[in-house]
Design a protein around this motif. Structure first.
Motif, mmCIF file in Angstrom:
data_model
loop_
_atom_site.group_PDB
_atom_site.id
_atom_site.type_symbol
_atom_site.label_atom_id
_atom_site.label_comp_id
_atom_site.label_asym_id
_atom_site.label_seq_id
_atom_site.Cartn_x
_atom_site.Cartn_y
_atom_site.Cartn_z
ATOM 1 N N VAL A 50 0.870 -1.165 0.000
ATOM 2 C CA VAL A 50 0.000 0.000 0.000
ATOM 3 C C VAL A 50 0.910 1.219 0.000
ATOM 4 O O VAL A 50 1.677 1.430 0.946
ATOM 5 N N LEU A 51 0.846 1.995 -1.084
ATOM 6 C CA LEU A 51 1.705 3.166 -1.251
ATOM 7 C C LEU A 51 0.863 4.426 -1.161
ATOM 8 O O LEU A 51 -0.179 4.527 -1.825
ATOM 9 N N ASP A 52 1.328 5.379 -0.349
ATOM 10 C CA ASP A 52 0.648 6.671 -0.310
ATOM 11 C C ASP A 52 1.009 7.448 -1.575
ATOM 12 O O ASP A 52 1.834 7.011 -2.383
ATOM 13 N N ARG A 53 0.363 8.580 -1.767
ATOM 14 C CA ARG A 53 0.556 9.351 -3.007
ATOM 15 C C ARG A 53 2.005 9.743 -3.240
ATOM 16 O O ARG A 53 2.481 9.736 -4.372
ATOM 17 N N SER A 54 2.752 10.086 -2.178
ATOM 18 C CA SER A 54 4.146 10.503 -2.381
ATOM 19 C C SER A 54 5.003 9.333 -2.849
ATOM 20 O O SER A 54 5.878 9.504 -3.697
ATOM 21 N N ASN A 55 4.764 8.117 -2.341
ATOM 22 C CA ASN A 55 5.522 6.952 -2.802
ATOM 23 C C ASN A 55 5.100 6.522 -4.198
ATOM 24 O O ASN A 55 5.926 6.054 -4.978
ATOM 25 N N VAL A 56 3.827 6.698 -4.542
ATOM 26 C CA VAL A 56 3.379 6.397 -5.909
ATOM 27 C C VAL A 56 4.094 7.317 -6.891
ATOM 28 O O VAL A 56 4.613 6.874 -7.923
ATOM 29 N N GLU A 57 4.150 8.596 -6.565
ATOM 30 C CA GLU A 57 4.815 9.553 -7.457
ATOM 31 C C GLU A 57 6.307 9.266 -7.535
ATOM 32 O O GLU A 57 6.908 9.326 -8.614
ATOM 33 N N LEU A 58 6.940 8.931 -6.409
ATOM 34 C CA LEU A 58 8.363 8.587 -6.422
ATOM 35 C C LEU A 58 8.599 7.365 -7.304
ATOM 36 O O LEU A 58 9.504 7.349 -8.138
ATOM 37 N N MET A 59 7.763 6.338 -7.155
ATOM 38 C CA MET A 59 7.902 5.133 -7.971
ATOM 39 C C MET A 59 7.756 5.473 -9.449
ATOM 40 O O MET A 59 8.548 5.020 -10.280
ATOM 41 N N ARG A 60 6.759 6.268 -9.781
ATOM 42 C CA ARG A 60 6.526 6.645 -11.176
ATOM 43 C C ARG A 60 7.731 7.389 -11.739
ATOM 44 O O ARG A 60 8.209 7.089 -12.830
ATOM 45 N N GLN A 61 8.268 8.342 -10.976
ATOM 46 C CA GLN A 61 9.420 9.125 -11.447
ATOM 47 C C GLN A 61 10.660 8.253 -11.630
ATOM 48 O O GLN A 61 11.394 8.402 -12.614
ATOM 49 N N ILE A 62 10.907 7.339 -10.693
ATOM 50 C CA ILE A 62 12.071 6.453 -10.815
ATOM 51 C C ILE A 62 11.918 5.556 -12.039
ATOM 52 O O ILE A 62 12.856 5.381 -12.819
ATOM 53 N N MET A 63 10.726 5.001 -12.226
ATOM 54 C CA MET A 63 10.505 4.119 -13.375
ATOM 55 C C MET A 63 10.648 4.869 -14.692
ATOM 56 O O MET A 63 11.237 4.344 -15.646
ATOM 57 N N VAL A 64 10.144 6.081 -14.761
ATOM 58 C CA VAL A 64 10.307 6.892 -15.978
ATOM 59 C C VAL A 64 11.788 7.158 -16.223
ATOM 60 O O VAL A 64 12.271 7.048 -17.355
ATOM 61 N N ALA A 65 12.528 7.480 -15.162
ATOM 62 C CA ALA A 65 13.969 7.748 -15.311
ATOM 63 C C ALA A 65 14.707 6.513 -15.825
ATOM 64 O O ALA A 65 15.598 6.617 -16.675
#
Length: 132
Positions: free
Chosen positions: A108-123
């Motif tokens: 279960v990821l809060d919004r800040s971890n979801v955004e961090l995951m998305r940014q890392i994956m895009v990078a």
């Protein structure tokens, strides 16, 4: 059938393998040990397409990520994800990974971890090869 293990994620980090077809994700969970999952590029590209982009300019970053070491890469007990199923919940996302050698894991990821995951994956998407 074993039920899924559920973990509330505090922070997370990721690292790409040298070949470019896997990410190692390490999640720091509340009240539990860190957990590592090997995520194939095909799942990464699926998540990039489907994770919501943050629209809140005041979103605070999560705590510092757990450090990924060579042992995390070499650990034969780290499971590999076959599939992921995501559910959007109020203010968070639940991600259930079907794993090759352990019971399913629901994070279960809060919004800040979801955004961090998305940014890392895009990078890392420039370094990954989508074999699907």
């Amino acid at each position: 059938m074993k039920s899924a293990v559920i973990r509330q994620v505090k922070s997370m980090g990721m690292s790409c393998d040298k070949v470019g077809n896997l990410l190692l994700a390490k999640f720091s969970a509340q009240g539990a040990n860190d957990v590592c999952i090997v995520i194939p590029a095909s799942i990464v590209f699926f998540l990039i397409k489907n994770l919501p982009v943050n629209q809140d300019p005041t979103l605070q970053p999560p705590p510092a990520p757990p450090q990924i070491t060579q042992w995390d890469w070499d650990n034969p007990n780290n499971p590999r994800a076959f599939t992921v199923n995501c559910k959007v919940l109020p203010g968070k996302i639940s991600m259930t990974f079907n794993l090759d050698r352990k019971p399913d894991l629901t994070l279960v990821l809060d919004r800040s971890n979801v955004e961090l995951m998305r940014q890392i994956m895009v990078a890392y998407s420039q370094d990954l090869i989508d074999l699907e």
